[in-house]
Motif scaffolding. Structure first.
Motif, PDB file in Angstrom:
ATOM      1  N   ILE A 167      -2.237  -4.751  -5.817  1.00 17.42           N
ATOM      2  CA  ILE A 167      -3.191  -3.389  -4.467  1.00 17.42           C
ATOM      3  C   ILE A 167      -1.566  -1.857  -4.948  1.00 17.42           C
ATOM      4  O   ILE A 167      -2.734  -0.441  -4.976  1.00 17.42           O
ATOM      5  CB  ILE A 167      -2.345  -3.741  -2.913  1.00 17.42           C
ATOM      6  CG1 ILE A 167      -3.418  -4.955  -2.681  1.00 17.42           C
ATOM      7  CG2 ILE A 167      -2.117  -2.771  -2.320  1.00 17.42           C
ATOM      8  CD1 ILE A 167      -2.613  -5.679  -1.811  1.00 17.42           C
ATOM      9  N   GLY A 224       2.146   6.638  -6.614  1.00 13.47           N
ATOM     10  CA  GLY A 224       1.161   7.105  -7.315  1.00 13.47           C
ATOM     11  C   GLY A 224       1.683   8.700  -7.451  1.00 13.47           C
ATOM     12  O   GLY A 224       1.335   9.914  -8.029  1.00 13.47           O
ATOM     13  N   ALA A 241      -5.523   5.453  -8.497  1.00 12.43           N
ATOM     14  CA  ALA A 241      -6.512   6.264  -7.491  1.00 12.43           C
ATOM     15  C   ALA A 241      -5.602   7.713  -7.277  1.00 12.43           C
ATOM     16  O   ALA A 241      -6.555   8.448  -7.366  1.00 12.43           O
ATOM     17  CB  ALA A 241      -6.866   5.096  -6.295  1.00 12.43           C
ATOM     18  N   ILE A 242      -4.323   7.220  -7.010  1.00 16.44           N
ATOM     19  CA  ILE A 242      -3.650   8.652  -6.136  1.00 16.44           C
ATOM     20  C   ILE A 242      -3.666   9.697  -8.299  1.00 16.44           C
ATOM     21  O   ILE A 242      -3.938  10.725  -7.874  1.00 16.44           O
ATOM     22  CB  ILE A 242      -2.720   8.290  -6.259  1.00 16.44           C
ATOM     23  CG1 ILE A 242      -2.592   7.943  -4.387  1.00 16.44           C
ATOM     24  CG2 ILE A 242      -1.777  10.028  -5.723  1.00 16.44           C
ATOM     25  CD1 ILE A 242      -1.814   7.839  -3.948  1.00 16.44           C
ATOM     26  N   ILE A 248      -4.178   1.591  -6.139  1.00 18.20           N
ATOM     27  CA  ILE A 248      -3.563   2.778  -5.399  1.00 18.20           C
ATOM     28  C   ILE A 248      -2.470   3.788  -6.060  1.00 18.20           C
ATOM     29  O   ILE A 248      -3.421   5.601  -5.908  1.00 18.20           O
ATOM     30  CB  ILE A 248      -2.544   2.533  -3.903  1.00 18.20           C
ATOM     31  CG1 ILE A 248      -3.105   1.348  -3.261  1.00 18.20           C
ATOM     32  CG2 ILE A 248      -2.422   3.309  -3.422  1.00 18.20           C
ATOM     33  CD1 ILE A 248      -3.393   0.717  -1.681  1.00 18.20           C
ATOM     34  N   MET A 298       0.618  -1.394  -0.739  1.00 20.29           N
ATOM     35  CA  MET A 298      -0.127   0.200   0.068  1.00 20.29           C
ATOM     36  C   MET A 298       0.917   1.098  -0.589  1.00 20.29           C
ATOM     37  O   MET A 298       0.535   1.978  -0.478  1.00 20.29           O
ATOM     38  CB  MET A 298      -1.058   0.156   1.181  1.00 20.29           C
ATOM     39  CG  MET A 298      -1.969  -1.273   1.198  1.00 20.29           C
ATOM     40  SD  MET A 298      -2.836  -1.889   2.952  1.00 20.29           S
ATOM     41  CE  MET A 298      -4.141  -0.134   2.564  1.00 20.29           C
ATOM     42  N   GLY A 317       2.670   1.509  -3.407  1.00 15.96           N
ATOM     43  CA  GLY A 317       1.462   2.429  -3.839  1.00 15.96           C
ATOM     44  C   GLY A 317       1.418   3.895  -4.188  1.00 15.96           C
ATOM     45  O   GLY A 317       0.804   4.631  -5.161  1.00 15.96           O
ATOM     46  N   ALA A 318       0.695   4.108  -3.280  1.00 17.63           N
ATOM     47  CA  ALA A 318       0.736   5.764  -2.874  1.00 17.63           C
ATOM     48  C   ALA A 318       2.141   6.820  -3.489  1.00 17.63           C
ATOM     49  O   ALA A 318       1.684   7.939  -4.092  1.00 17.63           O
ATOM     50  CB  ALA A 318       0.746   6.301  -0.991  1.00 17.63           C
TER      51      ALA A 318
END
Length: 743
Positions: free
Chosen positions: A288, A228, A295-296, A292, A221, A224-225
């Motif tokens: 994952i 992004g 999404a960002i 993520i 996670m 992924g952040a």
């Protein structure tokens, strides 16, 4: 006493990273302070986009046929600019951009511009400390970049520890090496989205390395952040997209292979790996990460696809920046690769890479030889080889981006590799430490210390002088003081560096100016014109110069400043002569600005020497008045109709004289007629008051064209034009010297 050294080593190990960070912040703050605003790489365009957002403007939509140049960086992902906009939004920036003027004489601004100054803008007192309005906003925005630089360095340290798990000393050395790369320190003291790209990509690397180690969902996670955020930092960071799946595959294969090492057949190894269910973990963590990240950052790329049918808006960015190019030749390409290498280390917007890159090339060569030595001896510290593969691939991806840029844009900069600083630092420190232990330590310490010292020198010895205004605190000794007004400015002093120059040399004229009280509303850059004029009125040459400099014209001067302006004039003459130096000033039009002393004022006299031996037939020794001697002559009798005969005299100055004497030449022909030719030496262009003691002067006197002229006798002498008084010869009462006798 025996514990002193271990205690010191332990203290340094514990505090080395904070010390590096403190030093980085101090150095970057100095760079920020001494570098004028908007002189960083593309800094004004980065600020313009952030200012647009801070003023409530939305994300711009571009038309490739009508590029909005001032928002040229609006084609980049906007995260960095939102950070800057949030900080500068409360500050009054109403003076931007109207009160900031480009230096149009710069070739970087105007193609064909002739300015040798690095200034892209004209910098005025509004930029002085204490900062206010846009200047304050710029310096606060630069602090964001410095903070991101701190995050980058901490990330480099974390990644280095992951790659070198049993060598804290090498990890901190790698961190220090890249933390003090001069261009990195300078670059992250400016407004530039490379700061966010470097920080985000470095921490993404660290998160992926952590994920490879424990394969936890938490690190998936986090990865992924961070992915992004990286994708929202800069266009080129799209290259990082394959890295997470590669990291998962490399670690999964590595783990599966370790569990099946007893199996010698590749097929059985693969079967065991599939049975170990590593691939399921890879799919889950990969999903994952990318979900993520999408999404960002996905909205940005979807937006570009919707607007431009291109997720990167690459064509729009090229149209905005005007960077489309003709494909380079092999020679151009190699040169640009060297430039990319050099600008990674030094540039400072002054293109010092062209001079200093061999120094850093030597550092790389020493490190490369150290790596070869390690490989030959199989002497490696404990390395996280899967992690090394990942950071190496990341560097390769950035290099591929750089090669792509080099084929489509001009002048690719080394700051492209800031996101790979961790890999660069680790490779450097492995190479430098690959020599004998003591030698390796000295090389590492010397490299870090050299970079650190270089960073302290550059701001004060290179950058600050490069952008310094031509202001002096007082008139230097030897300057002729005056007070002559030309419109909005006043000439308060001048100095001719030399009163005698050789033909072909440059004449240096230094002038000193001050703005008048009425200059507060002036907007025109005044130009000074210094002309070199012979006594007969012929202009030998002239030099034009913006008063002050192109980057600090007269309208930007502050009250009581003394601004120096130097003029250089080429003095070319076939003969030695004296010329007057005259100064005039013009405004925006070609019309000269009058002064109380006239449109042009005399600054003095210059002698332009063209030393050549006198062409004489007869040598004599006749001293006139004890100050001027006739040492030879030649009489040229013309036989061509319309071509005058000549009397050529060779004078020698015995001592200086303040009087301009006139030469008389009296010719008696065979018919008893008298022909006269009176003139100051060289047709008045080299008066006797300008002669230096000991020099020889060839002085030609043409005679009136007379048909069938036969010269019988020639008498010469010197006299004062104002009184008619003649100089006597050799202390006698005689005032005429006879050159020839009749035939």
């Amino acid at each position: 006493m025996l514990k002193a050294k271990p205690d010191r080593v332990a203290w340094m190990s514990q505090h080395s990273l904070p010390l590096i960070l403190i030093a980085f912040v101090a150095l970057a703050s100095i760079y920020s302070y001494v570098t004028p605003i908007f002189e960083g790489p593309d800094e004004i365009w980065h600020f313009a986009f952030a200012d647009h957002l801070a003023s409530g403007g939305g994300l711009p939509i571009f038309d490739i046929n009508q590029p909005a140049t001032f928002l040229r960086d609006g084609a980049h992902p906007p995260l960095y600019y939102w950070l800057v906009a949030a900080v500068i939004a409360p500050i009054d920036r109403s003076d931007f951009p109207d009160q900031f003027q480009f230096n149009l004489a710069s070739p970087k601004i105007t193609p064909g511009g002739q300015s040798d100054r690095p200034d892209l803008l004209i910098h005025t007192a509004r930029e002085d400390f204490p900062y206010h309005m846009t200047t304050l906003a710029v310096h606060l925005a630069r602090l964001i970049s410095i903070a991101l630089g701190v995050l980058t360095i901490i990330g480099v340290w974390k990644v280095a520890h992951q790659l070198l798990p049993d060598s804290a000393r090498l990890a901190i050395s790698a961190t220090a090496l890249v933390a003090f790369v001069p261009q990195f320190v300078y670059g992250l003291a400016m407004i530039n989205n490379d700061a966010l790209a470097a920080a985000a990509a470095t921490w993404t690397l660290f998160a992926l390395l952590q994920l490879m180690r424990d394969r936890s969902m938490r690190w998936a996670m986090i990865s992924g952040a961070l992915l992004g955020i990286t994708l929202l930092s800069k266009i080129g960071m799209i290259a990082i997209l394959p890295l997470p799946v590669l990291a998962l595959l490399v670690e999964g294969t590595h783990r599966g292979g370790a569990e099946a090492q007893r199996n010698t057949k590749l097929g059985r190894l693969a079967a065991e790996w599939l049975k170990s269910r590593q691939w399921k973990k890879i799919l889950i963590n990969g999903a994952i990460i990318y979900i993520i990240a999408f999404a960002i950052a996905g909205w940005w790329y979807v937006r570009n696809w919707t607007l431009y049918a291109d997720p990167l808006a690459w064509k729009q960015w090229q149209a905005l920046t005007g960077l489309g190019r003709i494909p380079p030749t092999l020679g151009d390409f190699v040169g640009e690769m060297l430039g990319m290498f050099g600008t990674f280390w030094v540039d400072f917007s002054l293109r010092l890479d062209r001079v200093l890159w061999p120094i850093f090339g030597l550092l790389i060569l020493v490190a490369l030889l150290g790596l070869i030595r390690r490989a030959a001896r199989h002497f490696w510290p404990l390395l996280n080889w899967p992690g090394v593969v990942i950071v190496s691939v990341w560097f390769s991806l950035l290099l591929a981006v750089g090669l792509r840029y080099a084929l489509t844009v001009y002048d690719v900069h080394g700051r492209l590799f800031y996101p790979a600083l961790a890999m660069i630092g680790v490779v450097l420190v492995l190479g430098l430490s690959g020599w004998k232990e003591i030698v390796g330590r000295r090389l590492i310490f010397g490299a870090i210390g050299g970079l650190f010292v270089f960073n302290w020198i550059v701001p004060f010895w290179i950058i600050q002088p490069a952008y310094a205004h031509p202001i002096v605190s007082a008139l230097p000794v030897g300057v002729t003081q005056t007070s002559i007004g030309f419109g909005d400015v006043e000439l308060i002093g001048y100095q001719l560096k030399n009163d005698r120059v050789e033909s072909g040399d440059a004449i240096e004229v230094q002038t000193y100016w001050r703005s008048s009280a009425s200059n507060s509303h002036a907007t025109t850059a005044l130009t000074g014109i210094v002309s070199l004029i012979q006594p007969d009125g012929t202009v030998i040459d002239h030099g034009d110069q913006v008063l002050g400099t192109d980057a600090y014209p007269s309208w930007a001067w502050q009250p009581n400043e003394i601004v120096a302006t130097e003029f250089l004039i080429q003095a070319e003459s076939n003969v030695t002569l004296a010329a007057d130096v005259r100064l005039s000033v013009r405004g925006e039009s070609a019309q000269l600005i009058s002064s109380p002393a006239g449109a042009a004022i005399d600054l003095g006299r210059i002698v332009v020497k063209n030393d050549r031996a006198c062409q004489i037939d007869q040598s004599v020794d006749a001293a006139f008045g004890g100050s001027i001697k006739l040492i030879g002559y030649k009489v040229e009798q013309s036989n061509v109709v319309g071509e005058p005969s000549r009397v050529i005299l060779c004078w020698q100055s015995i001592k200086l004289t303040a009087i301009d004497y006139t030469v008389f030449v009296h010719v008696l022909d065979n018919q008893g007629g008298l022909i006269t030719s009176d003139a100051q030496p060289l047709d008045g262009n080299y008066p006797t008051s300008a002669w230096a003691a000991g020099e020889q002067i060839e002085d030609s006197h043409p005679l009136p064209a007379v048909i069938d002229l036969v010269i019988k006798r020639v008498s010469v002498g010197l006299y004062r034009l104002d009184t008619g008084e003649r100089l006597t010869i050799n202390g006698s009462n005689a005032t005429e010297f006879q050159l020839t006798s009749g035939k």
